[in-house]
Design an enzyme around this catalytic site. Structure first.
Site, short mmCIF file in Angstrom:
data_model
loop_
_atom_site.label_atom_id
_atom_site.label_comp_id
_atom_site.label_asym_id
_atom_site.label_seq_id
_atom_site.Cartn_x
_atom_site.Cartn_y
_atom_site.Cartn_z
N HIS A 148 -6.44 -5.14 -5.15
CA HIS A 148 -5.22 -5.20 -6.19
C HIS A 148 -5.06 -6.53 -6.61
O HIS A 148 -4.91 -6.76 -7.76
CB HIS A 148 -3.85 -4.70 -5.56
CG HIS A 148 -3.76 -3.20 -5.35
ND1 HIS A 148 -4.50 -2.40 -4.57
CD2 HIS A 148 -2.88 -2.17 -6.08
CE1 HIS A 148 -4.24 -1.09 -4.65
NE2 HIS A 148 -3.09 -0.97 -5.45
N HIS A 195 -1.39 -5.32 3.09
CA HIS A 195 -2.16 -6.45 3.18
C HIS A 195 -1.43 -7.57 3.68
O HIS A 195 -0.12 -7.78 3.55
CB HIS A 195 -2.64 -6.88 1.78
CG HIS A 195 -3.72 -6.25 1.42
ND1 HIS A 195 -5.22 -6.17 1.73
CD2 HIS A 195 -3.60 -5.17 0.08
CE1 HIS A 195 -5.76 -5.17 0.96
NE2 HIS A 195 -4.95 -4.57 -0.10
#
Length: 379
Positions: A148, A195
Site C-alpha cells: 500500500h 503493518h
C-alpha cells in the site's frame, strides 16, 4: 541502530498509534459497551496463522473517534483494486495518455517487486493482541514491505513528476498533494493494524528509490512500448513467466493472485498503448486539457464525468464477463465446479484466470473505451 529497527518492527508502536486515534480492543478503555461502537473482525497474527485453522480469531474492538476511523478506512481503500480500477483509467480517459502510461508501468514494476519481496523476506505482520486488526484478507500475507505504501508513493509522485512540466499548477501544490496522499495511505496501514512502522517506511523508501532509478529511463521505456514491434509479445510473455515462477510458499497466500492481477492489467494496457500508437488513436494530451481554474467549465465537467461513467461501466462489465467466461473454461478443462475455492487457488487455474481477466480489463480501458468515447462524441 539495531535497537531502533527492532522497535520499528515491533507491534507496540502500532498499538500505541491505534490507541492515540481512538481504536481499542474490547475490554480496554471502557470495555465492550455497545454504545461505544463495538464491531467484529477476524484477528489472526499474520501469514503464519494460516498454518492453523482461523476459527476462534474473532476480535471485538471499540471506536472512540469515528473521524479517524472513516478517514483511515477510506485512505486504506486508496491502495486497493477499487482505486486502481477507477483512478488509473480516469487519467487515461481525461488527462493525458503519456501520464497514464508512465503511472501504469511504474505501478506494475513497483507492485511486483513489493509482492515478491514479501514472500521472500517472510516478515510477519503485527501481533494481535496488542494490535487491533481491521482487515481479514491482507492478514493472510506477510508484511514487509507495505505494498500500500509502495503503490501510494509510486502513483502520487509519478503523477507529480509526469504532470508538473505539462500542466499549469504550482509545483508546491502538487508536492503537498502527493505527500498528503501517500502519508494518509501509509498511516492507514498502521491504523488498520496491517503493518509495522518499519513495513511502511520500508515500502515508501523502496518505492522512492525505484522512482529515482527508473526516472532517467522513462522516455526510453515509453518510446519502446509505443514503437517496438516486439512490444505486444513481450508485454504478455514476460508477465506470464513472472507469474508462473512466483515464489512458492508452504501454504496459500493471495499475493500470487494479486501480483497476477496487477501484471495482467499492466500487460493488457501496454498492448493497448501500442495498438493506439500504431493506428493513430486520438490522445488526450496537455494541448486538449490543462489543469487550470479558468479552463474548468461546466461543459468540461460534464464531458469528463460522461467519459468516466461510460468507461467504468465498460471496464466493470468486461471484468465480470471475462471472470465468468475464463473461470467456466478452466473449470471445464480441469474438471472442477466454479464454486470450488481450493481448485481456483491452484497455479494452473489461478494464473490464467487472473491474467486473462485483468489483461482484458486493461485492454478494454485503453482501446475499447476510447473508441466508444469517439463514437459517442465524447472526444
Amino acid at each position: 541502530m539495531a535497537r531502533l529497527l527492532g522497535t520499528l518492527r515491533s507491534s507496540q508502536p502500532v498499538a500505541r498509534f491505534q490507541r492515540c486515534c481512538g481504536l481499542f480492543p474490547a475490554g480496554e478503555e471502557g470495555g465492550g459497551d455497545p454504545a461505544e461502537g463495538v464491531r467484529e473482525r477476524a484477528a489472526c497474527n499474520g501469514a503464519a496463522a494460516l498454518r492453523r485453522p482461523a476459527a476462534g480469531c474473532a476480535q471485538k474492538y471499540i471506536v472512540k473517534n469515528y473521524f479517524y476511523y472513516y478517514l483511515f478506512k477510506f485512505s486504506a481503500a486508496l491502495g486497493e483494486e477499487i482505486f486502481y480500477i477507477t483512478f488509473l483509467p480516469f487519467t487515461y480517459w481525461n488527462i493525458d495518455h503519456s501520464v497514464s502510461r508512465r503511472m501504469i508501468i511504474i505501478w506494475s514494476i513497483v507492485m511486483y517487486i513489493g509482492q515478491v519481496s514479501k514472500d521472500i523476506l517472510k516478515w510477519p505482520r503485527p501481533l494481535s493482541p496488542p494490535v487491533v486488526k481491521l482487515e481479514m484478507r491482507t492478514d493472510a500475507e506477510y508484511g514487509m514491505p507495505s505494498t500500500h505504501a509502495m503503490a501510494a508513493t509510486a502513483i502520487s509522485f509519478s503523477f507529480l513528476i509526469a504532470t508538473v512540466n505539462q500542466y499549469k499548477y504550482p509545483f508546491e501544490l502538487g508536492l503537498v498533494a502527493a505527500f498528503v496522499f501517500s502519508t494518509l495511505v501509509c498511516l492507514s496501514r498502521l491504523y488498520t493494524g496491517m503493518h509495522t512502522v518499519l513495513d511502511v517506511i520500508g515500502g515508501a523508501l523502496i518505492s522512492a528509490v525505484l522512482l529515482v532509478l527508473l526516472y532517467p529511463a522513462w522516455d526510453m521505456i515509453d518510446h519502446l512500448l509505443l514503437t517496438s514491434p516486439f512490444c505486444p509479445l513481450l508485454s504478455i510473455v514476460v508477465p506470464l513467466v513472472l507469474c508462473y515462477n512466483y515464489p512458492k510458499l508452504d501454504y496459500y497466500s493471495p499475493t500470487r493472485a494479486d501480483t497476477t492481477t496487477i501484471l495482467g492489467a499492466g500487460a493488457g494496457a501496454t498492448v493497448g498503448f501500442w495498438l493506439n500508437n500504431q493506428y493513430a488513436a486520438p490522445a488526450y494530451t496537455g494541448k486538449n486539457f490543462q489543469l487550470g481554474y479558468p479552463l474548468i467549465t461546466s461543459k468540461i465537467v460534464v464531458v469528463v464525468l460522461a467519459r468516466f461513467f461510460v468507461g467504468i461501466f465498460v471496464v466493470l462489465l468486461t471484468r465480470q464477463l471475462m471472470k465468468n467466461v475464463v473461470l467456466g473454461m478452466l473449470g471445464y478443462r480441469y474438471k472442477f465446479p466454479i464454486g470450488d475455492l481450493e481448485a481456483r487457488r491452484r497455479l494452473e487455474v489461478e494464473v490464467p484466470y487472473k491474467f486473462i481477466t485483468y489483461s482484458s480489463v486493461g485492454f478494454s480501458a485503453t482501446v475499447i473505451v476510447p473508441l466508444l468515447h469517439k463514437l459517442l462524441g465524447l472526444m
